[in-house]
Design a protein around this motif. Structure first.
Motif, mmCIF file in Angstrom:
data_model
loop_
_atom_site.group_PDB
_atom_site.id
_atom_site.type_symbol
_atom_site.label_atom_id
_atom_site.label_comp_id
_atom_site.label_asym_id
_atom_site.label_seq_id
_atom_site.Cartn_x
_atom_site.Cartn_y
_atom_site.Cartn_z
ATOM 1 N N ALA A 117 0.396 25.072 16.224
ATOM 2 C CA ALA A 117 0.069 23.649 16.119
ATOM 3 C C ALA A 117 -0.788 23.470 14.877
ATOM 4 O O ALA A 117 -1.484 24.403 14.451
ATOM 5 N N PHE A 118 -0.775 22.265 14.309
ATOM 6 C CA PHE A 118 -1.409 22.039 13.015
ATOM 7 C C PHE A 118 -2.360 20.846 13.074
ATOM 8 O O PHE A 118 -1.982 19.767 13.531
ATOM 9 N N ILE A 119 -3.599 21.070 12.607
ATOM 10 C CA ILE A 119 -4.544 19.980 12.385
ATOM 11 C C ILE A 119 -4.794 19.936 10.883
ATOM 12 O O ILE A 119 -5.256 20.916 10.289
ATOM 13 N N VAL A 120 -4.488 18.793 10.255
ATOM 14 C CA VAL A 120 -4.407 18.694 8.806
ATOM 15 C C VAL A 120 -5.349 17.616 8.286
ATOM 16 O O VAL A 120 -5.434 16.522 8.859
ATOM 17 N N ALA A 121 -6.031 17.917 7.188
ATOM 18 C CA ALA A 121 -6.746 16.894 6.426
ATOM 19 C C ALA A 121 -6.234 16.960 4.991
ATOM 20 O O ALA A 121 -6.050 18.040 4.440
ATOM 21 N N SER A 122 -5.992 15.791 4.403
ATOM 22 C CA SER A 122 -5.408 15.731 3.068
ATOM 23 C C SER A 122 -6.313 14.987 2.106
ATOM 24 O O SER A 122 -6.775 13.882 2.403
ATOM 25 N N GLY A 123 -6.566 15.583 0.945
ATOM 26 C CA GLY A 123 -7.246 14.909 -0.137
ATOM 27 C C GLY A 123 -6.238 14.294 -1.090
ATOM 28 O O GLY A 123 -5.042 14.552 -1.014
ATOM 29 N N GLY A 124 -6.724 13.480 -2.020
ATOM 30 C CA GLY A 124 -5.837 12.830 -2.983
ATOM 31 C C GLY A 124 -5.609 11.389 -2.605
ATOM 32 O O GLY A 124 -5.059 11.083 -1.560
ATOM 33 N N ILE A 125 -6.016 10.470 -3.472
ATOM 34 C CA ILE A 125 -6.067 9.054 -3.112
ATOM 35 C C ILE A 125 -4.697 8.442 -2.889
ATOM 36 O O ILE A 125 -4.547 7.487 -2.150
ATOM 37 N N ARG A 134 6.768 15.544 7.377
ATOM 38 C CA ARG A 134 8.163 15.906 7.149
ATOM 39 C C ARG A 134 8.301 17.355 6.697
ATOM 40 O O ARG A 134 9.198 18.079 7.137
ATOM 41 N N GLY A 135 7.404 17.802 5.819
ATOM 42 C CA GLY A 135 7.486 19.175 5.329
ATOM 43 C C GLY A 135 7.265 20.210 6.413
ATOM 44 O O GLY A 135 8.000 21.201 6.500
ATOM 45 N N ILE A 136 6.247 19.993 7.249
ATOM 46 C CA ILE A 136 5.996 20.928 8.348
ATOM 47 C C ILE A 136 7.164 20.912 9.335
ATOM 48 O O ILE A 136 7.618 21.953 9.796
ATOM 49 N N GLU A 137 7.662 19.718 9.634
ATOM 50 C CA GLU A 137 8.784 19.598 10.564
ATOM 51 C C GLU A 137 10.031 20.334 10.076
ATOM 52 O O GLU A 137 10.748 20.947 10.865
ATOM 53 N N GLU A 138 10.303 20.255 8.794
ATOM 54 C CA GLU A 138 11.506 20.886 8.258
ATOM 55 C C GLU A 138 11.501 22.396 8.498
ATOM 56 O O GLU A 138 12.557 23.007 8.641
ATOM 57 N N VAL A 139 10.316 22.982 8.546
ATOM 58 C CA VAL A 139 10.207 24.427 8.734
ATOM 59 C C VAL A 139 10.067 24.797 10.206
ATOM 60 O O VAL A 139 10.720 25.722 10.698
ATOM 61 N N VAL A 140 9.216 24.083 10.925
ATOM 62 C CA VAL A 140 8.863 24.467 12.290
ATOM 63 C C VAL A 140 9.760 23.801 13.330
ATOM 64 O O VAL A 140 10.006 24.368 14.393
ATOM 65 N N SER A 142 11.295 19.644 14.875
ATOM 66 C CA SER A 142 10.847 18.275 15.125
ATOM 67 C C SER A 142 9.862 18.147 16.283
ATOM 68 O O SER A 142 9.192 17.131 16.413
ATOM 69 N N LYS A 143 9.764 19.169 17.134
ATOM 70 C CA LYS A 143 8.854 19.094 18.278
ATOM 71 C C LYS A 143 7.472 19.667 17.966
ATOM 72 O O LYS A 143 6.636 19.812 18.859
ATOM 73 N N VAL A 144 7.224 19.995 16.705
ATOM 74 C CA VAL A 144 5.955 20.599 16.308
ATOM 75 C C VAL A 144 4.788 19.649 16.579
ATOM 76 O O VAL A 144 4.924 18.421 16.485
ATOM 77 N N THR A 145 3.636 20.204 16.916
ATOM 78 C CA THR A 145 2.415 19.437 17.150
ATOM 79 C C THR A 145 1.632 19.311 15.851
ATOM 80 O O THR A 145 1.225 20.325 15.263
ATOM 81 N N ILE A 146 1.426 18.073 15.389
ATOM 82 C CA ILE A 146 0.693 17.812 14.147
ATOM 83 C C ILE A 146 -0.274 16.660 14.382
ATOM 84 O O ILE A 146 0.132 15.570 14.788
ATOM 85 N N PHE A 147 -1.548 16.907 14.125
ATOM 86 C CA PHE A 147 -2.552 15.859 14.135
ATOM 87 C C PHE A 147 -3.341 15.942 12.829
ATOM 88 O O PHE A 147 -3.412 16.997 12.199
ATOM 89 N N GLY A 148 -3.969 14.823 12.441
ATOM 90 C CA GLY A 148 -4.796 14.883 11.247
ATOM 91 C C GLY A 148 -5.004 13.528 10.608
ATOM 92 O O GLY A 148 -4.685 12.480 11.190
ATOM 93 N N GLY A 149 -5.545 13.554 9.378
ATOM 94 C CA GLY A 149 -5.825 12.308 8.678
ATOM 95 C C GLY A 149 -5.959 12.507 7.189
ATOM 96 O O GLY A 149 -6.156 13.624 6.698
ATOM 97 N N LEU A 150 -5.827 11.411 6.461
ATOM 98 C CA LEU A 150 -6.054 11.395 5.027
ATOM 99 C C LEU A 150 -7.529 11.119 4.771
ATOM 100 O O LEU A 150 -8.112 10.195 5.350
ATOM 101 N N ALA A 151 -8.125 11.915 3.900
ATOM 102 C CA ALA A 151 -9.554 11.800 3.591
ATOM 103 C C ALA A 151 -9.894 10.414 3.047
ATOM 104 O O ALA A 151 -9.047 9.709 2.499
#
Length: 380
Positions: A117-125, A134-140, A142-151
């Motif tokens: 499972a993935f918890i993601v934070a992203s920088g870059g305005i 989409r990128g994580i899903e393509e590899v893992v 469509s049922k992958v667990t992804i949570f997170g936010g843009l900084a």
């Protein structure tokens, strides 16, 4: 797994609060750090690094533990999670596309755990958050667990960053990969915004940049929709108001609409840059902000998750859109408090520029103007 939260307005206050947190012998391995762009990231990280603590960090547009919302402050959650059950990684954008970084993270997840499972934070305005999912899903899958936010950056819209040990200003991704065979990772993403007005068509767009709506310049359409005659020198205020009060709902067949809000506008070509992709040809409706009833809806949905998916929690992380904060005002503190009380576990969060999480009737995906909650519980 045990969690403790602390908050302060300076490195000295954080050092004092940290000392109190470990005074009983608590030995955290991982720190989740959400702080203002005005804070000294390197000093805060240095304190944690002296204790060999891994760091997952993001700049914010406001940070909180429980219902205590800070401005230009630091919020930290300390976890004593077993090193065997997580992997922390980061990737700088450089010349790479966001989707390629996300694919690399998905590949690393599968190499590390059979059920990641993935918890993601992203920088870059101007990051397109849709490409992360989409990128994580393509590899893992469509049922992958992804949570997170843009900084965030306190709504200055000049530069957002994520950070980790020894890397304090990353325009890329910082990720916690969790072993779902040992750590339950559940949650939900909900907004409460109601569609209003006629359906409109995105007649020209590229990725997360919208050029025309119904063949009219996108910026002109949203200004007209607001019913005010704004001077172009005030365009930033226009975008803030649209993002917080009149976001677009992207209509989709077979699933709930997903919200897309403008982050900023280009005065020259009068385009809008959103936090997520808006495909050309999409049908959209503008939205009205939620009222106080949305809190009851969020709490009810959380109680359903607790009953059906994860009855006990060791820790909670919330990614709540800054536009939601602007719209709900003081009510957002009540929302945070009531969500925390559903599981009565330590909670940390920040106000973000885009959110990842599981819609109540769908899969994990990218959202705007949404409250995304992730609940963690170590399996016994």
């Amino acid at each position: 797994m045990k969690a403790k939260t602390l908050r302060g307005n300076s490195p000295n206050e954080i050092e004092t609060a940290f000392s109190e947190a470990i005074a009983d012998g608590f030995k955290p391995t991982l720190a989740i750090v959400f702080l203002s762009i005005a804070q000294d990231r390197e000093a805060i990280c240095g304190l944690l690094e002296k204790h060999n603590i891994d760091i997952f960090g993001s700049t914010t547009a406001g940070e909180f533990i429980d219902g205590e919302i800070g401005e230009e402050s630091v919020a930290i959650m300390l976890l004593d999670i077993d090193h065997k059950y997580y992997k922390l990684t980061h990737l700088e954008t450089g010349n790479s596309q966001t989707i390629d970084l996300a694919k690399s993270i998905g590949k690393l997840g599968l190499e590390t755990f059979s059920n990641p499972a993935f918890i993601v934070a992203s920088g870059g305005i101007s990051t397109d958050g849709e490409m992360i999912v989409r990128g994580i899903e393509e590899v893992v899958g469509s049922k992958v667990t992804i949570f997170g936010g843009l900084a965030g950056d306190d709504f200055k819209m000049s530069g957002t960053y994520v950070f980790t040990n020894g890397n304090y200003s990353i325009n890329g991704l910082v990720v916690i990969i969790l072993d779902e065979d040992h750590i339950q990772v559940k949650g939900l993403a909900t907004s409460g915004w109601e569609p209003v007005g006629t359906i409109r068509t995105i007649t020209k767009s590229e990725g997360n940049v919208v050029y025309t709506i119904d063949d009219q310049p996108a910026l002109d359409v949203v200004i007209k929709y607001m019913g005010v005659n704004k001077n172009l020198d005030e365009w930033k205020d226009v975008i803030i108001n649209v993002g917080s009060e009149f976001p677009m709902q992207l209509q989709r067949e077979g699933s709930e609409p997903v919200i897309r809000a403008p982050l900023f506008a280009n005065k020259e070509d009068r385009s809008l840059v959103c936090a997520g992709s808006v495909p050309q040809g999409s049908k959209v409706r503008f939205s009205l902000p939620p009222d106080d009833s949305v809190i009851d809806k969020v709490v009810s949905e959380c109680e359903t998750v607790k009953t059906n998916e994860i009855p006990e929690a060791d820790a909670m992380i919330m990614f709540s859109c800054k536009a939601r904060h602007l719209s709900l005002g003081p009510m957002v503190s009540e929302e945070i408090d009531q969500v925390k009380n559903v599981w009565d576990a330590p909670l940390i969060g920040f106000f973000s520029y885009g959110e990842m999480g599981k819609a109540t009737k769908g899969k994990h995906e990218f959202h705007n103007n949404t409250c995304s909650l992730v609940v963690l519980s170590e399996k016994q």
